[in-house]
Design a protein around this motif. Structure first.
Motif, PDB file in Angstrom:
ATOM      1  N   ALA A  95      -1.748  70.861  55.347  1.00  0.00           N
ATOM      2  CA  ALA A  95      -1.554  69.727  54.435  1.00  0.00           C
ATOM      3  C   ALA A  95      -2.173  70.515  52.747  1.00  0.00           C
ATOM      4  N   PHE A  96      -3.780  70.718  52.899  1.00  0.00           N
ATOM      5  CA  PHE A  96      -4.026  71.152  51.902  1.00  0.00           C
ATOM      6  C   PHE A  96      -3.973  72.337  51.526  1.00  0.00           C
ATOM      7  N   GLN A  97      -2.992  73.434  51.850  1.00  0.00           N
ATOM      8  CA  GLN A  97      -2.954  74.293  50.978  1.00  0.00           C
ATOM      9  C   GLN A  97      -1.307  74.412  50.645  1.00  0.00           C
ATOM     10  N   GLU A  98      -0.201  73.463  51.376  1.00  0.00           N
ATOM     11  CA  GLU A  98       1.045  73.042  50.833  1.00  0.00           C
ATOM     12  C   GLU A  98       1.774  72.175  51.784  1.00  0.00           C
ATOM     13  N   PRO A  99       2.239  71.016  51.165  1.00  0.00           N
ATOM     14  CA  PRO A  99       2.794  69.946  52.489  1.00  0.00           C
ATOM     15  C   PRO A  99       3.309  71.287  53.014  1.00  0.00           C
ATOM     16  N   VAL A 100       4.105  69.879  54.492  1.00  0.00           N
ATOM     17  CA  VAL A 100       4.094  70.202  56.139  1.00  0.00           C
ATOM     18  C   VAL A 100       5.777  69.441  55.847  1.00  0.00           C
ATOM     19  N   GLU A 101       6.613  70.223  56.728  1.00  0.00           N
ATOM     20  CA  GLU A 101       7.974  69.155  57.073  1.00  0.00           C
ATOM     21  C   GLU A 101       7.502  68.953  58.719  1.00  0.00           C
ATOM     22  N   ILE A 102       7.788  67.773  59.060  1.00  0.00           N
ATOM     23  CA  ILE A 102       7.837  67.433  60.211  1.00  0.00           C
ATOM     24  C   ILE A 102       9.760  67.054  60.600  1.00  0.00           C
ATOM     25  N   THR A 103      10.112  67.574  62.230  1.00  0.00           N
ATOM     26  CA  THR A 103      11.397  67.514  62.264  1.00  0.00           C
ATOM     27  C   THR A 103      11.311  66.591  63.452  1.00  0.00           C
ATOM     28  N   LYS A 104      12.024  65.920  63.816  1.00  0.00           N
ATOM     29  CA  LYS A 104      12.303  64.552  64.837  1.00  0.00           C
ATOM     30  C   LYS A 104      13.602  65.348  65.817  1.00  0.00           C
ATOM     31  N   TYR A 105      14.096  65.876  66.573  1.00  0.00           N
ATOM     32  CA  TYR A 105      14.955  66.394  67.257  1.00  0.00           C
ATOM     33  C   TYR A 105      15.827  66.920  65.820  1.00  0.00           C
ATOM     34  N   GLY A 106      14.685  68.119  65.208  1.00  0.00           N
ATOM     35  CA  GLY A 106      15.992  68.725  64.727  1.00  0.00           C
ATOM     36  C   GLY A 106      16.433  68.794  63.088  1.00  0.00           C
ATOM     37  N   ARG A 107      15.601  67.024  62.610  1.00  0.00           N
ATOM     38  CA  ARG A 107      16.017  66.385  61.406  1.00  0.00           C
ATOM     39  C   ARG A 107      14.819  66.645  60.769  1.00  0.00           C
ATOM     40  N   THR A 108      14.809  66.917  59.863  1.00  0.00           N
ATOM     41  CA  THR A 108      13.331  66.225  58.521  1.00  0.00           C
ATOM     42  C   THR A 108      13.464  64.454  58.979  1.00  0.00           C
ATOM     43  N   SER A 109      12.074  63.932  58.916  1.00  0.00           N
ATOM     44  CA  SER A 109      11.914  62.897  58.517  1.00  0.00           C
ATOM     45  C   SER A 109      10.366  62.405  58.450  1.00  0.00           C
ATOM     46  N   ALA A 110       9.925  63.624  57.721  1.00  0.00           N
ATOM     47  CA  ALA A 110       8.249  62.875  56.556  1.00  0.00           C
ATOM     48  C   ALA A 110       7.538  64.356  56.496  1.00  0.00           C
ATOM     49  N   PHE A 111       6.951  63.972  55.216  1.00  0.00           N
ATOM     50  CA  PHE A 111       6.334  65.176  55.402  1.00  0.00           C
ATOM     51  C   PHE A 111       4.608  65.154  55.213  1.00  0.00           C
ATOM     52  N   LEU A 112       3.718  65.762  55.632  1.00  0.00           N
ATOM     53  CA  LEU A 112       2.432  65.378  55.476  1.00  0.00           C
ATOM     54  C   LEU A 112       1.989  66.713  54.274  1.00  0.00           C
ATOM     55  N   VAL A 113       1.740  65.983  53.487  1.00  0.00           N
ATOM     56  CA  VAL A 113       0.669  66.041  52.724  1.00  0.00           C
ATOM     57  C   VAL A 113      -0.529  65.904  51.899  1.00  0.00           C
ATOM     58  N   SER A 114      -1.420  66.624  51.052  1.00  0.00           N
ATOM     59  CA  SER A 114      -3.349  66.362  50.809  1.00  0.00           C
ATOM     60  C   SER A 114      -2.941  65.083  49.991  1.00  0.00           C
ATOM     61  N   ALA A 115      -4.348  64.253  50.049  1.00  0.00           N
ATOM     62  CA  ALA A 115      -3.939  62.944  49.318  1.00  0.00           C
ATOM     63  C   ALA A 115      -4.003  62.928  48.082  1.00  0.00           C
ATOM     64  N   THR A 116      -4.489  64.875  46.991  1.00  0.00           N
ATOM     65  CA  THR A 116      -4.268  65.492  46.184  1.00  0.00           C
ATOM     66  C   THR A 116      -3.067  65.044  45.894  1.00  0.00           C
ATOM     67  N   LEU A 117      -2.639  66.142  46.617  1.00  0.00           N
ATOM     68  CA  LEU A 117      -0.739  65.737  46.179  1.00  0.00           C
ATOM     69  C   LEU A 117      -0.102  64.469  46.091  1.00  0.00           C
ATOM     70  N   PHE A 118      -0.519  63.658  46.484  1.00  0.00           N
ATOM     71  CA  PHE A 118       0.145  62.468  47.499  1.00  0.00           C
ATOM     72  C   PHE A 118      -0.033  62.261  45.889  1.00  0.00           C
TER      73      PHE A 118
END
Length: 97
Positions: free
Chosen positions: A20-43
């Motif tokens: 997540a320090f390199q790029e946002p990470v899309e988190i999926t649940k049951y094949g659908r986007t549910s959240a993103f993991l991003v660095s504190a700096t980006l957030f």
């Protein structure tokens, strides 16, 4: 952008946390986007540029005056009359009319 299942995040959080320090990470649940993991700096950068809306009657007289006096610099002057009504505007590609 990397996309990963929530179960994989649970199993290997450290790896995805580092990613997540390199790029946002899309988190999926049951094949659908549910959240993103991003660095504190980006957030923090995104949050700083986040704009909330508020009703016009919440504006002060000074703020309304600033808006009224504002100008948009451009090659050609325009007025609100230059903006077509919704019914008169040409349909854009892919829009439903």
């Amino acid at each position: 952008m990397a996309s990963v299942a929530a179960s994989e995040i649970q199993k290997n959080f450290g790896e995805w946390h580092d990613r997540a320090f390199q790029e946002p990470v899309e988190i999926t649940k049951y094949g659908r986007t549910s959240a993103f993991l991003v660095s504190a700096t980006l957030f923090k950068a995104m949050w700083a540029s986040y704009q909330r809306t508020l009703p016009v009657d919440a504006l002060t007289e000074d703020e309304i005056g600033m808006i009224a006096r504002s100008k948009v610099e451009g090659e050609q002057a325009y007025t609100l009359d230059d903006i077509p009504d919704h019914e008169d505007a040409p349909a854009s590609a892919g829009s439903k009319v």
